[in-house]
Design a protein around this motif. Sequence first.
Motif, PDB file in Angstrom:
ATOM      1  N   GLU A 341      -0.399   8.399  -0.591  1.00  0.00           N
ATOM      2  CA  GLU A 341       0.913   8.763  -1.133  1.00  0.00           C
ATOM      3  C   GLU A 341       2.022   7.888  -0.559  1.00  0.00           C
ATOM      4  OE1 GLU A 341      -1.246  10.859   0.083  1.00  0.00           O
ATOM      5  OE2 GLU A 341      -1.719  12.340  -1.469  1.00  0.00           O
ATOM      6  N   ASP A 342       1.993   7.669   0.768  1.00  0.00           N
ATOM      7  CA  ASP A 342       3.028   6.835   1.384  1.00  0.00           C
ATOM      8  C   ASP A 342       2.921   5.389   0.926  1.00  0.00           C
ATOM      9  OD1 ASP A 342       3.908   9.038   2.696  1.00  0.00           O
ATOM     10  OD2 ASP A 342       3.362   8.384   4.719  1.00  0.00           O
ATOM     11  N   LEU A 343       1.700   4.864   0.851  1.00  0.00           N
ATOM     12  CA  LEU A 343       1.519   3.484   0.393  1.00  0.00           C
ATOM     13  C   LEU A 343       2.046   3.293  -1.018  1.00  0.00           C
ATOM     14  CD1 LEU A 343      -2.074   2.738   1.757  1.00  0.00           C
ATOM     15  CD2 LEU A 343       0.015   1.543   2.420  1.00  0.00           C
ATOM     16  N   ILE A 344       1.714   4.226  -1.903  1.00  0.00           N
ATOM     17  CA  ILE A 344       2.160   4.123  -3.295  1.00  0.00           C
ATOM     18  C   ILE A 344       3.676   4.209  -3.376  1.00  0.00           C
ATOM     19  CG2 ILE A 344       2.175   5.337  -5.512  1.00  0.00           C
ATOM     20  CD1 ILE A 344      -0.757   6.010  -5.026  1.00  0.00           C
ATOM     21  N   SER A 345       4.261   5.142  -2.605  1.00  0.00           N
ATOM     22  CA  SER A 345       5.714   5.302  -2.628  1.00  0.00           C
ATOM     23  C   SER A 345       6.423   4.027  -2.195  1.00  0.00           C
ATOM     24  CB  SER A 345       6.117   6.471  -1.717  1.00  0.00           C
ATOM     25  OG  SER A 345       7.519   6.582  -1.639  1.00  0.00           O
ATOM     26  N   VAL A 346       5.962   3.437  -1.093  1.00  0.00           N
ATOM     27  CA  VAL A 346       6.606   2.236  -0.576  1.00  0.00           C
ATOM     28  C   VAL A 346       6.377   1.045  -1.506  1.00  0.00           C
ATOM     29  CG1 VAL A 346       6.574   0.556   1.304  1.00  0.00           C
ATOM     30  CG2 VAL A 346       6.542   2.997   1.823  1.00  0.00           C
ATOM     31  N   LEU A 347       5.130   0.830  -1.928  1.00  0.00           N
ATOM     32  CA  LEU A 347       4.838  -0.314  -2.795  1.00  0.00           C
ATOM     33  C   LEU A 347       5.496  -0.165  -4.158  1.00  0.00           C
ATOM     34  CD1 LEU A 347       1.074  -1.018  -1.965  1.00  0.00           C
ATOM     35  CD2 LEU A 347       3.099  -2.212  -1.122  1.00  0.00           C
ATOM     36  N   GLN A 348       5.607   1.067  -4.650  1.00  0.00           N
ATOM     37  CA  GLN A 348       6.298   1.288  -5.920  1.00  0.00           C
ATOM     38  C   GLN A 348       7.765   0.903  -5.793  1.00  0.00           C
ATOM     39  OE1 GLN A 348       4.823   2.758  -9.039  1.00  0.00           O
ATOM     40  NE2 GLN A 348       6.596   1.520  -9.578  1.00  0.00           N
ATOM     41  N   GLY A 349       8.385   1.285  -4.655  1.00  0.00           N
ATOM     42  CA  GLY A 349       9.774   0.909  -4.428  1.00  0.00           C
ATOM     43  C   GLY A 349       9.945  -0.592  -4.329  1.00  0.00           C
ATOM     44  N   VAL A 350       9.010  -1.255  -3.637  1.00  0.00           N
ATOM     45  CA  VAL A 350       9.080  -2.715  -3.499  1.00  0.00           C
ATOM     46  C   VAL A 350       8.885  -3.394  -4.852  1.00  0.00           C
ATOM     47  CG1 VAL A 350       7.910  -4.717  -2.520  1.00  0.00           C
ATOM     48  CG2 VAL A 350       8.362  -2.720  -1.086  1.00  0.00           C
ATOM     49  N   ALA A 351       7.922  -2.899  -5.637  1.00  0.00           N
ATOM     50  CA  ALA A 351       7.625  -3.523  -6.929  1.00  0.00           C
ATOM     51  C   ALA A 351       8.753  -3.364  -7.928  1.00  0.00           C
ATOM     52  CB  ALA A 351       6.341  -2.921  -7.507  1.00  0.00           C
ATOM     53  N   SER A 352       9.553  -2.293  -7.795  1.00  0.00           N
ATOM     54  CA  SER A 352      10.617  -2.025  -8.762  1.00  0.00           C
ATOM     55  C   SER A 352      11.924  -2.713  -8.424  1.00  0.00           C
ATOM     56  CB  SER A 352      10.863  -0.513  -8.850  1.00  0.00           C
ATOM     57  OG  SER A 352      11.326  -0.012  -7.603  1.00  0.00           O
ATOM     58  N   LEU A 353      11.969  -3.394  -7.268  1.00  0.00           N
ATOM     59  CA  LEU A 353      13.213  -4.037  -6.856  1.00  0.00           C
ATOM     60  C   LEU A 353      13.524  -5.240  -7.731  1.00  0.00           C
ATOM     61  CD1 LEU A 353      12.733  -4.023  -2.974  1.00  0.00           C
ATOM     62  CD2 LEU A 353      14.137  -2.469  -4.326  1.00  0.00           C
ATOM     63  N   ASP A 354      14.807  -5.469  -7.941  1.00  0.00           N
ATOM     64  CA  ASP A 354      15.229  -6.699  -8.583  1.00  0.00           C
ATOM     65  C   ASP A 354      14.977  -7.846  -7.610  1.00  0.00           C
ATOM     66  OD1 ASP A 354      16.101  -5.409 -10.893  1.00  0.00           O
ATOM     67  OD2 ASP A 354      18.042  -4.940  -9.970  1.00  0.00           O
ATOM     68  N   PRO A 355      14.873  -9.068  -8.118  1.00  0.00           N
ATOM     69  CA  PRO A 355      14.611 -10.195  -7.223  1.00  0.00           C
ATOM     70  C   PRO A 355      15.670 -10.311  -6.126  1.00  0.00           C
ATOM     71  CG  PRO A 355      14.289 -10.842  -9.500  1.00  0.00           C
ATOM     72  CD  PRO A 355      14.883  -9.468  -9.524  1.00  0.00           C
ATOM     73  N   THR A 356      15.290  -9.989  -4.905  1.00  0.00           N
ATOM     74  CA  THR A 356      16.225 -10.045  -3.773  1.00  0.00           C
ATOM     75  C   THR A 356      15.618 -10.782  -2.591  1.00  0.00           C
ATOM     76  OG1 THR A 356      15.440  -7.862  -3.071  1.00  0.00           O
ATOM     77  CG2 THR A 356      17.451  -7.923  -4.404  1.00  0.00           C
ATOM     78  N   GLY A 357      14.624 -11.621  -2.830  1.00  0.00           N
ATOM     79  CA  GLY A 357      14.042 -12.383  -1.748  1.00  0.00           C
ATOM     80  C   GLY A 357      12.738 -11.805  -1.252  1.00  0.00           C
ATOM     81  N   PRO A 358      12.159 -12.442  -0.236  1.00  0.00           N
ATOM     82  CA  PRO A 358      10.860 -12.004   0.280  1.00  0.00           C
ATOM     83  C   PRO A 358      10.967 -10.705   1.080  1.00  0.00           C
ATOM     84  CG  PRO A 358      11.699 -13.810   1.592  1.00  0.00           C
ATOM     85  CD  PRO A 358      12.659 -13.647   0.461  1.00  0.00           C
ATOM     86  N   VAL A 359       9.942  -9.872   0.948  1.00  0.00           N
ATOM     87  CA  VAL A 359       9.878  -8.583   1.631  1.00  0.00           C
ATOM     88  C   VAL A 359       8.590  -8.531   2.442  1.00  0.00           C
ATOM     89  CG1 VAL A 359       9.703  -6.087   1.322  1.00  0.00           C
ATOM     90  CG2 VAL A 359      11.197  -7.419  -0.168  1.00  0.00           C
ATOM     91  N   LEU A 360       8.647  -8.019   3.664  1.00  0.00           N
ATOM     92  CA  LEU A 360       7.454  -7.809   4.468  1.00  0.00           C
ATOM     93  C   LEU A 360       7.239  -6.315   4.677  1.00  0.00           C
ATOM     94  CD1 LEU A 360       5.872  -9.735   7.268  1.00  0.00           C
ATOM     95  CD2 LEU A 360       6.383  -7.345   7.759  1.00  0.00           C
ATOM     96  N   VAL A 361       6.060  -5.820   4.279  1.00  0.00           N
ATOM     97  CA  VAL A 361       5.692  -4.424   4.447  1.00  0.00           C
ATOM     98  C   VAL A 361       4.669  -4.336   5.578  1.00  0.00           C
ATOM     99  CG1 VAL A 361       4.764  -2.364   3.349  1.00  0.00           C
ATOM    100  CG2 VAL A 361       6.084  -3.997   1.987  1.00  0.00           C
ATOM    101  N   HIS A 362       5.019  -3.614   6.619  1.00  0.00           N
ATOM    102  CA  HIS A 362       4.177  -3.485   7.809  1.00  0.00           C
ATOM    103  C   HIS A 362       3.297  -2.243   7.655  1.00  0.00           C
ATOM    104  CE1 HIS A 362       4.022  -2.956  12.498  1.00  0.00           C
ATOM    105  NE2 HIS A 362       2.858  -3.260  11.978  1.00  0.00           N
ATOM    106  N   VAL A 363       1.983  -2.453   7.495  1.00  0.00           N
ATOM    107  CA  VAL A 363       1.035  -1.367   7.251  1.00  0.00           C
ATOM    108  C   VAL A 363       0.119  -1.213   8.461  1.00  0.00           C
ATOM    109  CG1 VAL A 363      -0.825  -0.554   5.757  1.00  0.00           C
ATOM    110  CG2 VAL A 363       1.116  -1.766   4.761  1.00  0.00           C
ATOM    111  N   ILE A 364       0.016   0.009   8.957  1.00  0.00           N
ATOM    112  CA  ILE A 364      -0.822   0.306  10.120  1.00  0.00           C
ATOM    113  C   ILE A 364      -2.176   0.829   9.648  1.00  0.00           C
ATOM    114  CG2 ILE A 364      -1.029   1.603  12.268  1.00  0.00           C
ATOM    115  CD1 ILE A 364       1.299  -0.317  12.259  1.00  0.00           C
TER     116      ILE A 364
END
Length: 719
Positions: A341-364
């Motif tokens: 659930e957390d992975l989907i929530s975060v990746l969904q938010g990242v995927a829906s962003l307008d082009p604003t540059g590179p993003v790093l998602v830190h996954v444990i």
Amino acid sequence: MGTACAQYPFEVTAHFQEKCRVLHPKTKFSSFNFPPKLDSSRMNLYPCSSSTTSSKRYVGQICSLPEFGDFFWDRIPTPMLDMVENPMCLKNLTPKELKQLADEIRVELFCIMSKMQKPFKASLAVVELTVAIHYIFHAPMDKILWDVGEVTYAHKILTGRRALMHTLRERGGLSGFTSRSESEYDPFGAGHGCSSISAGLGMAVARDLKGKRERIVTVIGNGTTMAGQVYEAMGNAGYLDSNMVVILNDSRHSLHPKLEDGQATPINALSSTLTKLQSSKSFRKFREAAKGVTKRIGKGMHELAAKVDEYARGMVGPLGATLFEELGLYYIGPVDGHNIEDLISVLQGVASLDPTGPVLVHVITKEYQGVEASQKSMISNGHLEGFYTSELSPYPLPRMYSDCFVEALVNEAEKDKDIVVVHAGMGMEPPLQLFQEKFPYKFFDVGMAEQHAVTFSAGLACGGLKPFCIIPSTFLQRAYDQVVHDVDRQRIPVRFAITSAGLVGSDGPTRCGAFDITFMSCLPNMIVMAPSDENELMHMVATAAHVDDRPICFRYPRGATAGMSNSIWNGIPIEIGKGKVLIEGKDVALLGYGVMVQNCLKAWSLLSELGIRVTVADARFCKPLDIQLVRELCENHAFLITVEEGSVGGFGSHVAQFIALDGKLDGRIKWRPIALPDNYIEQASPEEQLAIAGLTGHHIAATVLSLLGRNREALLLMQ
């Protein structure tokens, strides 16, 4: 009711749901006939007289369940995984179903890899992450790049290669790495690590220049964060401000390369909530709007606001997170890599962003996540017998070249307090732990930082120590500039132990050590040698320890030793540039380099049975070449054959250069080289690879017979 039968000797389970069909890989049908109101989801295929009747005809695609040996996959049910033919099948699943799918993938990976005794713990760590990535993004239109092959097994299962997983790393089977030629879901080959961000950035820039809209996702791990190329790529990505997603798979719970170097990154309700806030569209819009306002205000307000933003989010993130911000990547995390659930929530938010540059998602993540559950599942299904819960074989292993090398190195280090070891590359050979335990303060494992390892070794040598720089052949390629300018040009006595030399079996061309003879022997000050067996290896370790006026290197292969009956335990330095004749013969001389001397001896044995006596010599050195030995071989034989497990341009070329300049080719001697072919040899067993390369004892003997005009016997020998 109609039935469907096939001539097949044992039960196979088929699950039918919408457009996904699953059958045994060896079952072939051009069509399927079954009744329109089929109640059962299971179909047993036994040998029977086939008859089919139905009012309607149903034809569907068939995908395969894996099977090998006597392992029956219908006894461990995977109903959710059986529905998945490709990533599109994930799109309508609920988070609960995705979690079930991840559990089933983990069980299947555990079963397959344990049975095959293949490394798999890295893939167990990223199962949920892989499922979430394919759920959110739309491969193959969106590009998903991986840094190393060991984490891609779940990705392979989800992208239509499940039926062939039992062929992983075998001849003609699936590659152990991502491969552009294997699947459209692999946009870039992963092998040596640290390449995904650079390649992904190139794809992102190409996308922008062509006006396309696909998303670029790259996955990196802890090991690759030791490599400088990762930070070079991140810095360039931040400068270009290209829209891409970088996912850091942190399986050590720390941004430090080693767990003991830093505290574990905590995952709790607060950090999870803040991470979701960071990745949300509304927060990013607010942040971009605030940037615009501060820019209009001017007078340094924008720079001040940026520092406040970075500081505030640095307080939320783990130690080291601000490094990525400094490089220009928007940091989001940490995220629980096993919470769908957390992975989907975060990746969904990242995927829906307008082009604003590179993003790093830190996954444990955890490397052994779900192992206990997988073991329990196998126990309950009666499958634990014959499977191994560790990645080590339960059977005693033969003596390996790496064992002999470390033993010789320990012996030398006990006699010489100045000897130190620098190791670089992906992973460390288990025998090296012996040296590390005996001399913990003289052992330096720098990870995937080969360039640093070479120059670091040069500095150690300049400081009066005797460094042995241990790097696999294929990874030494990355540090060649340092070998040339920081070591050889300055005649600094660094001792290079080149491991995994030659063909490497299941790792195929990705980890093949084909080029080190060529690129090391062309350096003016480098001594280049190779042992023919374990005893020679020990002698060469002693030789390297005693050379203190120039750089020296020696190579040894993976795998078991030659099994010498008169094994030694202490090496004796050998004369530089001195080879030796092992067997005296006539007409034909076989001059072997390295472990290919053993295959020359096998050829001698085969030829002796045919009444042909050939000379076998061990060159030992490629540079400096034993010119006296080469002259004698040319003067006393009609044919000279050089044999090496290296690329064109290596040992044979040095021999040819000498005998041409010495005028020997003007006389009666005829020279023939046997080396690796000028192409990449795909994965197979070591024996199969040698046969493909034409380097077996039979191939060498057949070459001799052909030179002697006994072509019929050569053909019979190869049969």
